[in-house]
Scaffold this motif. Structure first.
Motif, short mmCIF file in Angstrom:
data_model
loop_
_atom_site.label_atom_id
_atom_site.label_comp_id
_atom_site.label_asym_id
_atom_site.label_seq_id
_atom_site.Cartn_x
_atom_site.Cartn_y
_atom_site.Cartn_z
N GLY A 132 17.43 4.30 -14.17
CA GLY A 132 17.60 2.98 -14.77
C GLY A 132 17.76 1.86 -13.76
N HIS A 133 18.52 2.10 -12.68
CA HIS A 133 18.72 1.02 -11.70
C HIS A 133 17.41 0.67 -11.00
CE1 HIS A 133 19.04 4.59 -9.12
NE2 HIS A 133 18.78 3.80 -8.08
N ILE A 134 16.52 1.64 -10.85
CA ILE A 134 15.22 1.36 -10.25
C ILE A 134 14.33 0.62 -11.26
CG2 ILE A 134 13.10 2.38 -9.34
CD1 ILE A 134 14.81 4.56 -8.06
N ARG A 135 14.35 1.04 -12.51
CA ARG A 135 13.56 0.34 -13.54
C ARG A 135 13.97 -1.13 -13.61
NH1 ARG A 135 14.25 5.10 -16.93
NH2 ARG A 135 15.83 3.94 -18.04
N GLU A 136 15.26 -1.37 -13.43
CA GLU A 136 15.76 -2.76 -13.44
C GLU A 136 15.18 -3.54 -12.25
OE1 GLU A 136 17.58 -5.86 -15.17
OE2 GLU A 136 17.51 -3.86 -16.02
N MET A 137 15.16 -2.92 -11.06
CA MET A 137 14.58 -3.55 -9.88
C MET A 137 13.10 -3.85 -10.08
SD MET A 137 16.03 -1.92 -6.33
CE MET A 137 15.39 -0.30 -6.62
N LEU A 138 12.41 -2.97 -10.78
CA LEU A 138 10.96 -3.08 -10.93
C LEU A 138 10.54 -4.23 -11.84
CD1 LEU A 138 9.91 0.68 -11.04
CD2 LEU A 138 10.14 -0.86 -9.08
N ASN B 144 19.14 1.09 -3.96
CA ASN B 144 19.14 -0.38 -4.03
C ASN B 144 17.91 -0.96 -3.35
OD1 ASN B 144 19.76 -0.47 -1.16
ND2 ASN B 144 21.85 0.09 -1.74
N LYS B 145 17.79 -2.30 -3.41
CA LYS B 145 16.63 -2.98 -2.83
C LYS B 145 16.57 -2.80 -1.32
CE LYS B 145 17.84 -6.65 -5.42
NZ LYS B 145 17.97 -8.04 -5.80
N TYR B 146 17.72 -2.81 -0.69
CA TYR B 146 17.74 -2.65 0.77
C TYR B 146 17.11 -1.31 1.16
CZ TYR B 146 19.41 -2.53 5.58
OH TYR B 146 19.47 -2.47 6.94
N GLU B 147 17.48 -0.25 0.47
CA GLU B 147 16.91 1.07 0.76
C GLU B 147 15.40 1.10 0.48
OE1 GLU B 147 19.03 4.20 -1.24
OE2 GLU B 147 20.89 3.76 -0.17
N LEU B 148 14.98 0.38 -0.55
CA LEU B 148 13.55 0.31 -0.85
C LEU B 148 12.79 -0.33 0.32
CD1 LEU B 148 11.26 0.70 -2.99
CD2 LEU B 148 11.73 -1.66 -3.71
N PHE B 149 13.31 -1.44 0.82
CA PHE B 149 12.66 -2.09 1.96
C PHE B 149 12.74 -1.24 3.22
CE2 PHE B 149 12.97 -6.04 -0.55
CZ PHE B 149 11.69 -6.52 -0.36
N LEU C 31 8.92 -6.18 -5.91
CA LEU C 31 9.56 -4.87 -5.77
C LEU C 31 8.74 -3.79 -6.47
CD1 LEU C 31 13.31 -5.87 -6.26
CD2 LEU C 31 12.08 -5.49 -4.12
N LEU C 32 8.12 -4.15 -7.58
CA LEU C 32 7.24 -3.22 -8.27
C LEU C 32 6.06 -2.84 -7.38
CD1 LEU C 32 6.33 -1.66 -10.81
CD2 LEU C 32 5.27 -3.79 -11.61
N THR C 33 5.48 -3.82 -6.72
CA THR C 33 4.33 -3.57 -5.83
C THR C 33 4.73 -2.64 -4.69
OG1 THR C 33 3.39 -5.72 -6.38
CG2 THR C 33 2.62 -4.68 -4.35
N ILE C 34 5.87 -2.92 -4.07
CA ILE C 34 6.34 -2.09 -2.96
C ILE C 34 6.66 -0.69 -3.45
CG2 ILE C 34 8.30 -1.76 -1.37
CD1 ILE C 34 8.24 -4.82 -0.95
N PHE C 35 7.33 -0.60 -4.59
CA PHE C 35 7.66 0.70 -5.16
C PHE C 35 6.39 1.51 -5.41
CE2 PHE C 35 8.51 3.66 -8.59
CZ PHE C 35 9.73 4.22 -8.21
N LYS C 36 5.38 0.88 -5.98
CA LYS C 36 4.12 1.56 -6.30
C LYS C 36 3.46 2.09 -5.03
CE LYS C 36 0.12 2.35 -8.54
NZ LYS C 36 -0.24 3.73 -8.50
N LYS C 37 3.42 1.28 -3.98
CA LYS C 37 2.82 1.73 -2.71
C LYS C 37 3.55 2.96 -2.17
CE LYS C 37 0.98 -2.69 -1.21
NZ LYS C 37 1.05 -3.77 -0.24
N LEU C 38 4.86 2.94 -2.27
CA LEU C 38 5.64 4.09 -1.80
C LEU C 38 5.50 5.28 -2.72
CD1 LEU C 38 8.87 2.24 -0.65
CD2 LEU C 38 7.20 3.36 0.82
N TYR C 39 5.52 5.01 -4.03
CA TYR C 39 5.45 6.09 -5.01
C TYR C 39 4.15 6.89 -4.87
CZ TYR C 39 5.92 8.66 -9.35
OH TYR C 39 6.05 9.67 -10.26
N ASP C 40 3.08 6.20 -4.51
CA ASP C 40 1.79 6.87 -4.33
C ASP C 40 1.80 7.88 -3.18
OD1 ASP C 40 0.72 5.48 -6.46
OD2 ASP C 40 -0.31 4.00 -5.21
N HIS C 41 2.70 7.67 -2.21
CA HIS C 41 2.73 8.55 -1.02
C HIS C 41 3.95 9.47 -0.97
CE1 HIS C 41 -0.69 6.49 0.78
NE2 HIS C 41 -0.12 5.36 0.45
N ILE C 42 5.09 8.93 -1.38
CA ILE C 42 6.33 9.71 -1.27
C ILE C 42 7.19 9.51 -2.53
CG2 ILE C 42 6.48 9.90 1.26
CD1 ILE C 42 8.20 7.34 1.24
N PRO C 43 6.73 10.03 -3.66
CA PRO C 43 7.43 9.77 -4.93
C PRO C 43 8.88 10.25 -4.95
CG PRO C 43 5.71 11.43 -5.21
CD PRO C 43 5.56 10.87 -3.83
#
Length: 195
Positions: free
Chosen positions: A13-19, A44-49, A24-36
């Motif tokens: 849920g906390h990630i869905r909220e960020m998305l 949190n956002k800091y860890e995503l970046f 953040l959705l774009t960055i998440f998608k790029k990462l999800y495609d390689h390392i889901p």
């Protein structure tokens, strides 16, 4: 559907909220495609970046990218941009931003932290521009980039023992928050602390 998932409940849920934030959705998608698995585990956002820029360096390690340019790229991402972003946030807090030239911050960075071997200001500027994180005027292209690098700079300043700089920043922040409490019309500053 942008992520290509049938069942979004597998994303916490906390990630869905960020998305809900397009970048953040774009960055998440790029990462999800390689390392889901790794990207779903962030808190949190800091860890995503952090994960995003680590992946950026890893990808450039595998490309035809000279070791020297990789060192410069890492130096820019790990030292230069955090320093500049934190200095900008500090200047904004002190209402001094218009007086500070970003090129001066680059030069100040040179004095504070010595460049890695065979690195110079011109090469750093070229890599900074190629990243797309700063525009042609050397301003951050997205507020979230500035927030992330400012938080990274804040953490580094503390870890490197720049306690006076952290103390001054926190003192100005307290003054600003007290002043802002009396003026509800003022925009929020130091949002990077929310990352």
């Amino acid at each position: 559907h942008y992520l290509g998932l049938e069942n979004l409940t597998m994303i916490p849920g906390h990630i869905r909220e960020m998305l809900k934030t397009p970048m953040l959705l774009t960055i998440f998608k790029k990462l999800y495609d390689h390392i889901p698995e790794q990207v779903i585990a962030i808190d949190n956002k800091y860890e995503l970046f952090e994960l995003y820029f680590k992946q950026d360096l890893d990808l450039h390690t595998h490309k035809i990218y000279t070791d020297h340019l990789l060192i410069v790229r890492e130096y820019v991402l790990e030292k230069v941009l955090p320093f500049i972003a934190f200095q900008i946030e500090s200047a904004l807090l002190k209402n001094e931003h218009d007086e500070k030239n970003i090129m001066d911050l680059f030069r100040e960075m040179c004095l504070k932290n010595h460049y890695p071997e065979n690195v110079n200001l011109k090469l750093v500027q070229e890599v900074v521009k190629s990243l797309g994180i700063l525009d042609h005027n050397l301003y951050f292209t997205h507020e979230l980039f500035r927030d992330y690098f400012a938080m990274k700079g804040f953490i580094q300043a503390g870890e490197e023992g720049h306690s006076e700089e952290i103390y001054d920043f926190m003192e100005k922040l307290i003054e600003w928050l007290e002043y802002k409490d009396n003026r509800k019309d003022l925009p929020r500053r130091t949002k990077f602390l929310d990352l």
